[in-house]
Design a protein around this motif. Structure first.
Motif, PDB file in Angstrom:
ATOM      1  N   TRP A 466       0.838  -1.201   0.000  1.00  0.00           N
ATOM      2  CA  TRP A 466       0.000   0.000   0.000  1.00  0.00           C
ATOM      3  C   TRP A 466       0.875   1.255   0.000  1.00  0.00           C
ATOM      4  O   TRP A 466       0.532   2.259  -0.644  1.00  0.00           O
ATOM      5  N   THR A 467       1.982   1.211   0.709  1.00  0.00           N
ATOM      6  CA  THR A 467       2.913   2.340   0.707  1.00  0.00           C
ATOM      7  C   THR A 467       3.530   2.529  -0.669  1.00  0.00           C
ATOM      8  O   THR A 467       3.686   3.660  -1.144  1.00  0.00           O
ATOM      9  N   LEU A 468       3.880   1.429  -1.340  1.00  0.00           N
ATOM     10  CA  LEU A 468       4.380   1.529  -2.702  1.00  0.00           C
ATOM     11  C   LEU A 468       3.341   2.167  -3.616  1.00  0.00           C
ATOM     12  O   LEU A 468       3.658   3.032  -4.448  1.00  0.00           O
ATOM     13  N   LEU A 469       2.101   1.738  -3.493  1.00  0.00           N
ATOM     14  CA  LEU A 469       1.019   2.282  -4.309  1.00  0.00           C
ATOM     15  C   LEU A 469       0.864   3.777  -4.059  1.00  0.00           C
ATOM     16  O   LEU A 469       0.740   4.571  -5.006  1.00  0.00           O
ATOM     17  N   ALA A 470       0.857   4.189  -2.784  1.00  0.00           N
ATOM     18  CA  ALA A 470       0.685   5.598  -2.442  1.00  0.00           C
ATOM     19  C   ALA A 470       1.826   6.447  -2.986  1.00  0.00           C
ATOM     20  O   ALA A 470       1.610   7.578  -3.451  1.00  0.00           O
ATOM     21  N   ASP A 471       3.037   5.904  -2.972  1.00  0.00           N
ATOM     22  CA  ASP A 471       4.190   6.681  -3.422  1.00  0.00           C
ATOM     23  C   ASP A 471       4.303   6.760  -4.935  1.00  0.00           C
ATOM     24  O   ASP A 471       4.868   7.722  -5.460  1.00  0.00           O
ATOM     25  N   ILE A 472       3.786   5.784  -5.646  1.00  0.00           N
ATOM     26  CA  ILE A 472       3.831   5.831  -7.107  1.00  0.00           C
ATOM     27  C   ILE A 472       2.627   6.566  -7.671  1.00  0.00           C
ATOM     28  O   ILE A 472       2.620   6.966  -8.847  1.00  0.00           O
ATOM     29  N   ARG A 473       1.605   6.790  -6.863  1.00  0.00           N
ATOM     30  CA  ARG A 473       0.358   7.409  -7.325  1.00  0.00           C
ATOM     31  C   ARG A 473       0.584   8.763  -7.998  1.00  0.00           C
ATOM     32  O   ARG A 473       0.127   9.008  -9.123  1.00  0.00           O
ATOM     33  N   GLY A 474       1.278   9.688  -7.288  1.00  0.00           N
ATOM     34  CA  GLY A 474       1.482  11.023  -7.835  1.00  0.00           C
ATOM     35  C   GLY A 474       2.217  11.009  -9.152  1.00  0.00           C
ATOM     36  O   GLY A 474       1.861  11.730 -10.097  1.00  0.00           O
ATOM     37  N   ARG A 475       3.244  10.160  -9.246  1.00  0.00           N
ATOM     38  CA  ARG A 475       4.020  10.077 -10.477  1.00  0.00           C
ATOM     39  C   ARG A 475       3.193   9.478 -11.607  1.00  0.00           C
ATOM     40  O   ARG A 475       3.293   9.901 -12.766  1.00  0.00           O
ATOM     41  N   GLY A 476       2.354   8.492 -11.291  1.00  0.00           N
ATOM     42  CA  GLY A 476       1.503   7.892 -12.311  1.00  0.00           C
ATOM     43  C   GLY A 476       0.500   8.876 -12.864  1.00  0.00           C
ATOM     44  O   GLY A 476       0.280   8.958 -14.082  1.00  0.00           O
ATOM     45  N   LEU A 477      -0.141   9.641 -11.988  1.00  0.00           N
ATOM     46  CA  LEU A 477      -1.105  10.648 -12.427  1.00  0.00           C
ATOM     47  C   LEU A 477      -0.425  11.746 -13.250  1.00  0.00           C
ATOM     48  O   LEU A 477      -0.971  12.219 -14.255  1.00  0.00           O
ATOM     49  N   GLN A 478       0.783  12.147 -12.828  1.00  0.00           N
ATOM     50  CA  GLN A 478       1.509  13.191 -13.538  1.00  0.00           C
ATOM     51  C   GLN A 478       1.909  12.733 -14.938  1.00  0.00           C
ATOM     52  O   GLN A 478       1.772  13.482 -15.914  1.00  0.00           O
ATOM     53  N   THR A 479       2.412  11.492 -15.044  1.00  0.00           N
ATOM     54  CA  THR A 479       2.799  10.975 -16.352  1.00  0.00           C
ATOM     55  C   THR A 479       1.607  10.901 -17.287  1.00  0.00           C
ATOM     56  O   THR A 479       1.701  11.261 -18.475  1.00  0.00           O
ATOM     57  N   ALA A 480       0.464  10.444 -16.773  1.00  0.00           N
ATOM     58  CA  ALA A 480      -0.748  10.384 -17.592  1.00  0.00           C
ATOM     59  C   ALA A 480      -1.164  11.775 -18.051  1.00  0.00           C
ATOM     60  O   ALA A 480      -1.580  11.976 -19.203  1.00  0.00           O
TER      61      ALA A 480
END
Length: 524
Positions: A466-480
């Protein structure tokens, strides 16, 4: 019958660095004891396992390690992990060895450092890890063609086992004298395979190993297994022995199958249990030997019922001690090797490890909201896409492994090159595509939340993910978002292709995008 059931770069965010620091610190916390355990591997839908559902048995040894070879053993040195010892129908190595011994993390995840563990599993990922292992550990033992390229070479079963099945460890403490006795016994005897499904199978091998530690503790269940020793029987007998001997400090660990495209493993069964639950077996029995149905049912219900998941929930542990100091009895004891531990102080309560129903429900609700956000941010086109994202990404990529064992998905025809880290240590790497990494983590979490208990990771593992998911979330949204700003390639009819999974140029990402919006194939 019992043969094969056959991110390391610097992190980008402080919380991620802290998380891995805690996990890695937990890997080498000194303990005051060492352990041995019966490993119960779930059943695979292969060969005769489709009929028996027996699974596979192996042995966990916290203080014993390979001695520069998978066919010799020694006491572990400080900092080493411990190992898994197992035998198979045929390892297919140059000589017909009875057993191999591999480092614990290699057995579980296919890599030496648990921080490099794969986040998703596929046949291509497992094959890449197997080849790395063969080159690094088996070069002198595996030169013939059947060993190097044969898919039935069962040394492969000892590399990244959790990619294809879940497993339990039923663990009791041992002394350094017992460990030395086992080493002396096995190093002095010929390591020659005499595998026999009836009398010398993998469960008999486990029984033989434990005979050195606790004679009589591991037994067959001839009544329920029709005069054959089975993996479930040896796990059950050690559990019964430990319940009568509290000084054994009995505990159970659970390692779940890595989410991915490999078929999920199934729970192990005893002989009468398989007949009781399987219609395709009980119906012929009822027709041709109906007198045996009541006896089979009674034997299973009265004497044969054993649920590994219930035992895990009752004796849940996140600690399996690793190596011990080899210079003297109980000095330096051992080292925590389970990647499930998040450096929690003191003893961990059952709920902390297993998780409560309410806790799992709360995470499901939070995840649903996260998926809705990802759809709105065009990270994914819809929720159903999570069910096929791993397959689609896999069809458009090749797998590579770095020197540490960290895995990459590489998409061909990219300029600049496009790839995504699919190990816990490199998913945050600067050159790991943020949108794809977020998709993969979303797919992994959905799989975990929907898995039955025996296939679901512990709450400690889940919180780590869950921590991995939370930390990659911002970068994933930004890349999209950045990709939405880029000019999109025109479709065949001249219209613009949607942007949910777009990436630069006419890339593998564009092919994935096309499928998500109605295309026919991910293949070039």
């Amino acid at each position: 019958m019992f043969g094969p059931e056959s991110l390391c770069c610097k992190t980008l965010r402080g919380s991620v660095a802290l998380l891995f620091g805690l996990v890695l610190a937990g890997l080498f916390v000194p303990q005051v004891r060492a352990d041995a355990g019966v490993v119960l591997n779930e059943s695979l839908d292969t060969s005769v396992a489709r009929i028996t559902g027996a699974g596979h048995s192996a042995v966990y040894l916290s203080r014993i390690c390979p001695d520069s070879s998978p066919v010799r053993m020694r006491l572990c040195r400080p900092g080493e992990q411990g190992s898994i010892l197992s035998n198979y129908t045929t390892l297919s190595e140059d000589q017909p060895y009875e057993w191999n011994i591999v480092p614990l993390s290699v057995y579980l995840y296919g890599v030496e450092d648990p921080s490099d563990r794969p986040l998703v599993g596929s046949k291509a990922i497992k094959a890449a890890l197997e080849e790395r292992y063969r080159d690094k550990y088996l070069a002198a033992l595996c030169t013939v063609e059947r060993c190097r390229t044969g898919t039935r070479a069962e040394w492969r079963e000892m590399v990244g086992a959790t990619l294809e099945r879940s497993l339990y460890m039923f663990v009791v403490k041992t002394s350094v004298e017992q460990d030395r006795a086992l080493i002396a016994t096995f190093n002095s005897l010929p390591n020659v395979n005499h595998f026999n499904g009836m009398t010398r199978n993998c469960a008999d091998f486990t029984r033989r190993v434990f005979g050195v530690y606790y004679p009589g503790a591991v037994k067959p269940d001839y009544l329920n297994d029709f005069f054959i020793t089975t993996p479930k029987a040896v796990a059950r007998s050690l559990t019964l022995y430990a319940e009568k001997h509290p000084e054994s400090e009995f505990r159970v660990l659970h390692f779940s199958q890595v989410p991915g495209t490999i078929k999920r493993s199934s729970e192990c069964r005893s002989g009468t249990e398989q007949l009781y639950h399987s219609k395709k077996l009980v119906i012929p029995l009822a027709v041709f030997a109906w007198q045996g149905v009541p006896a089979v049912t009674a034997a299973y219900l009265i004497t044969g019922h054993f649920n590994p998941e219930h035992q895990f929930e009752t004796h849940a542990s996140a600690e399996a001690t690793g190596s011990a100091n080899s210079e003297g009895p109980e000095i330096g004891g051992g080292f925590t090797v389970s990647v499930q531990e998040l450096a929690a102080e003191g003893s961990l309560e059952r709920e902390t490890i297993v998780g409560t129903k309410d806790e799992w429900k709360q995470y499901q609700a939070q995840f649903d909201a996260t998926v809705d956000e990802a759809i709105q941010g065009e990270v994914i086109p819809d929720r159903m896409y999570l069910k096929r994202v791993l397959k689609k990404l896999g069809e458009s990529s090749t797998i590579s492994v770095d020197a540490n064992g960290a895995l990459w998905m590489n998409f061909s025809g990219e300029e600049p090159p496009l790839r995504v880290g699919i190990s816990a240590s490199n998913v945050f790497a600067p050159d790991s595509d943020g949108q794809y990494a977020y998709q993969i983590m979303l797919a992994r979490m959905e799989d975990e939340l929907k898995s039955p208990k025996h296939s679901r990771e512990t709450m400690l593992d889940f919180k780590q993910d869950w921590t991995l998911l939370a930390d990659i979330r911002g970068r994933g949204l930004q890349t999209a978002a950045e990709r939405r700003e880029q000019p999109q390639p025109a479709a065949a009819d001249g219209s613009k292709v949607g942007t949910a999974l777009a990436a630069p140029a006419s890339s593998a990402a564009s092919r994935i995008q096309s499928v998500a919006h109605g295309g026919d194939s991910l293949l070039p």
